[in-house]
Motif scaffolding. Sequence first.
Motif: not given
Length: 538
Positions: A305-309, A313
């Motif tokens: 998942n590159y668009d992480r919360s 993270t």
Amino acid sequence: MSGIPEGYLEPLQYFSDYMRERLAPDVQEDANVVQKGLHLYRQGAVTSVKLDRGLAAAAVQDVAPVKVTLDLDLPPMSECTCPGDGICRHITAAFFQLLSYERSVAEWVDAWRKPLKEKQAAKSWGLERAKDLLKTAGLIKPNYSQWVNTFRESFDLIMRGQGDPKPHVIPDLFETYYRRLKAGAPLKQEWKNLYFLVASIVSFIKLLELSHDLGHDEETVNKQYRDLFQMSMNDITKLSDSISVQALPFDFDDFIEQLKDETNALLASDYMIEYDRIHLYCLLWTRLFKKKNWREEQLIEHLKNYDRSLAQTVAIIHLHLLLKNDDEAMTLIKSCAENITPYFFYWMDLLTEGKEWLRMDPYLTEFVARIRAFLALEGDYYACRDFTRMVLQSALPFCAETRRTELFEKALYEMLPYSFREYEDFLFEKKDFAKWMELQTYIGLKMESLSKGQIKVLQDEAPELLLPLYHQAVQLHIDVKNREHYQEAVRKLKKLRTLYKKMKRVEEWEEFLELLMMRTKRLRAFHEECKRGKLIDA
């Protein structure tokens, strides 16, 4: 009075809300106040109601007549001539009389009592429904899917069986729900802990879903049922620790492997209480899910998942740390903003627990470098003080073990002014008196702030630092210009004289005293006290 002037309608509503919030229907004393006030109002005991500039004055005929003043703009300032404190029955009666000019008093009372009725109804309903499962207590065979489905169905049935619950009803419903779970626990002791661990984790996540679905904000959750999350976290911590140190039956492996998949819901960005959710995730992957291949697989999934919360993270960093990928963890940490800072506590405590001082060094160094920026974001004094205490508690074992006192001091410095007391003690014990005095000057130290023990140490080891403090104290007492303060000024001057003599600077003392006598020559009483104290000749 036939009605309320338009300018008073909004203040009256404000006062009404205040009464509703301050008087709790489930507190017997408050219930008595409302009941007695209602009785006085219905008897017609309230007379002579007058409105003037936001105030409502009235007479109330009780056993003894009293006068009441309602402050519609500042309700806590309302007064009654009776000997009672706070909201008494007379204030309540006068409020009901004023309210009756615009709306139904009976409706107000019913609305005030409604939360209590709802709680009682929900509790009795839930208890009745829970009886159905008591018959099956202990009969459910250990089956992970069956357990989880039972927990979820029971939660929905009890918590939402009568529609969306009001926030204040949720604790009572949850109590009933959890009682129902206990009734279905396995009879075999070795399975009970695992059953309750799975139940607590699923319940925690279901409670998150409920608060999200109902649109409850953080304030509502904190006020009405935050303690339910805390209770679940405490249970999960104890149970996971207990299970992790036991020799587990082989059958447990499949349950724990399936349970680890539940934890991803804790990282969902839609849910609130973010810190608690992330803390719980880290705890479970530390204490319970210990297999290296599980952690590696979980890490790979998160890395996709590159668009992480923020939560995802932190999870990645934590898994790197558990796998001892410290370089990868630090690289990711350095790319994060200040909101990553509170999560260092878990990592530092974990490394401290294992006494992995070499690994801990870069984490603590990076953490200390971030402290000031994080405190600037926080703002609230008490929260910053709590943060300061946590930092020192986490940093002290490492700094003591590795003798990195300079890093501990840097942390104290970065947390000023919240770390003032701790930094002061640190410098004094270190005998860095020059820096200690700089710190005192920073906050405007006065002589009276020093303890006798501190004064004695400074007299012996750094007397020159006391000189400006004594000079300041003498002048402050003289400026008050009364006999008592002149006497105190003389006492301070004697101690100042002793310091100058000890430092072999007698000439400076004599010059100072001569100049002081000249500047105060009009203060006869002060000179008399100096003569009495034998500072100057009679």
